[in-house]
Design an enzyme around this catalytic site. Sequence first.
Site, mmCIF file in Angstrom:
data_model
loop_
_atom_site.group_PDB
_atom_site.id
_atom_site.type_symbol
_atom_site.label_atom_id
_atom_site.label_comp_id
_atom_site.label_asym_id
_atom_site.label_seq_id
_atom_site.Cartn_x
_atom_site.Cartn_y
_atom_site.Cartn_z
ATOM 1 C CB CYS A 31 2.609 -5.767 15.783
ATOM 2 S SG CYS A 31 4.293 -5.108 15.726
ATOM 3 C CB SER A 72 6.470 1.281 16.844
ATOM 4 O OG SER A 72 6.136 1.933 15.648
ATOM 5 C CG LEU A 73 8.189 2.389 23.774
ATOM 6 C CD1 LEU A 73 9.509 1.706 23.471
ATOM 7 C CD2 LEU A 73 8.436 3.627 24.647
ATOM 8 C CD GLU A 127 -2.721 -1.176 2.487
ATOM 9 O OE1 GLU A 127 -2.786 -0.178 3.229
ATOM 10 O OE2 GLU A 127 -3.255 -2.249 2.731
ATOM 11 C CB CYS A 175 -1.275 -0.470 9.367
ATOM 12 S SG CYS A 175 -1.030 1.114 10.119
HETATM 13 N N1 SAH Z 1 7.060 -1.352 11.042
HETATM 14 C C1 SAH Z 1 7.077 0.044 11.350
HETATM 15 C C2 SAH Z 1 6.072 0.845 10.513
HETATM 16 C C3 SAH Z 1 4.663 0.415 10.820
HETATM 17 S S1 SAH Z 1 3.285 1.471 10.537
HETATM 18 C C4 SAH Z 1 6.753 0.244 12.825
HETATM 19 O O1 SAH Z 1 6.294 -0.679 13.451
HETATM 20 O O2 SAH Z 1 6.998 1.337 13.311
HETATM 21 C C5 SAH Z 1 3.374 2.810 11.611
HETATM 22 C C6 SAH Z 1 2.644 2.661 12.955
HETATM 23 O O3 SAH Z 1 1.289 2.241 12.824
HETATM 24 C C7 SAH Z 1 3.327 1.667 13.869
HETATM 25 O O4 SAH Z 1 3.514 2.294 15.105
HETATM 26 C C8 SAH Z 1 2.285 0.558 13.967
HETATM 27 O O5 SAH Z 1 2.388 -0.143 15.182
HETATM 28 C C9 SAH Z 1 1.000 1.333 13.850
HETATM 29 N N2 SAH Z 1 -0.188 0.520 13.534
HETATM 30 C C10 SAH Z 1 -0.250 -0.712 12.983
HETATM 31 N N3 SAH Z 1 -1.529 -1.117 12.860
HETATM 32 C C11 SAH Z 1 -2.304 -0.106 13.324
HETATM 33 C C12 SAH Z 1 -3.710 0.085 13.453
HETATM 34 N N4 SAH Z 1 -4.577 -0.824 13.035
HETATM 35 N N5 SAH Z 1 -4.146 1.245 13.980
HETATM 36 C C13 SAH Z 1 -3.276 2.213 14.361
HETATM 37 N N6 SAH Z 1 -1.943 2.098 14.251
HETATM 38 C C14 SAH Z 1 -1.452 0.947 13.748
#
Ligand code: SAH
Length: 365
Positions: free
Chosen positions: A145, A239-240, A116, A358
């Site tokens: 995750c 991302s924490l 995407e 995402c």
């Molecule tokens: N792999 C990278 C980029 C991911 S997307 C990372 O983990 O940072 C960016 C952010 O969106 C990340 O913090 C991820 O945890 C979050 N994210 C994933 N799914 C989501 C959802 N359904 N709603 C809100 N945030 C989400």
Amino acid sequence: MTAEIPLTAEPSDGTPSPEPKYKGLLAWPKEALEERFVELGGRPFHARVAREQLLGKGVLDYDSMTSLPAQLREALKIEVPLLAGSCTQRVEARDGTIKLLLDFPGDESGKGGGVETVHIPPLGAKRGQGATLCVSTQIGCPVACPFCASGLDGLARNLQPHEILEQFAQGRAQGELRRVVVMGIGEPLLNFENLTLALEQVHEIVGLGARKITVSSVGFPERLRQAARSQPRFQLAISLHTPDDDQHDELIPALRGTPIDEILAAGDDWFQVTGREVTYEYVLLGGTNDSAQHAERLVRRLGGRRATVNLIPYNSTRGLGYHRPAPEDVEIFATLLREGGIVATVRYSRGADGAAACGQLRMRA
Ligand code: SAH
């Protein structure tokens, strides 16, 4: 070089021509592309013009590259396919957010698939100033995750540099770009070399520099330390999602066993080496990591750091078992962080009526 690339699409004996050596204009090394353009009757600088038109201006067909000689354009249409991937879906949400599903063919491993790319125009006063583009770095994601749709099927493969770049071309075709967030599908630090090669071109041809590019990662400490010392530069978001090591193991399985303190230390190192502050992202999952105690423990964990926490109320993904907290709970969480001296911002996902967040468009396809 010349001998390896057929000059005509169909050899005279009628056998099908071999696969083109490079998939898409952006996959060609600069010099090889210039040579090819000359072989096809053009001048070396025409190669740069074509790259600039595609990557910098989002011109997605040779016919529209009117600054190239007509005969050259005709030859290019046959000999140098412009794009490796194809856009198989385009969904425009009510707020103007445009989500593209781009399909990339199998590489030597045979694996391909969809990623995407999201074009997010600014709202309100900033309207007309250019959009934010959200790009992906991997087909699928190995981090897994449990709340995120991107990793549901694991990793198919890394995107190649030109496949990352094609997202810029496709995104630019939707309108001007002002910022980039590498927050699409995939974990950028696990495909860092290809991302870096792509960002060099973004810098050179798209004209977007370090301050305009934010890379979001779960924060593998060793890789972060290396990234801090590499070029080109960008803004970092880690991302924490929780202040607690147990819960971190659960929410970010690929970092199981890595203490949060090590990740924060790598974030501190980043700040020291680059002079750029780190943003911590925190997806707010109702009933999971959004309690007042979580906020208080997060304040203690981050204690004394110059950091911003970006709260992202969860965008519900069907079947994953997590939900978005009520708006008042989001506000309470943000207030507790601010009272603890932390800069906290809240980011609601845009384009929510178009399966925005995402990996959701991809899962729907
Ligand atoms: N792999 C990278 C980029 C991911 S997307 C990372 O983990 O940072 C960016 C952010 O969106 C990340 O913090 C991820 O945890 C979050 N994210 C994933 N799914 C989501 C959802 N359904 N709603 C809100 N945030 C989400």
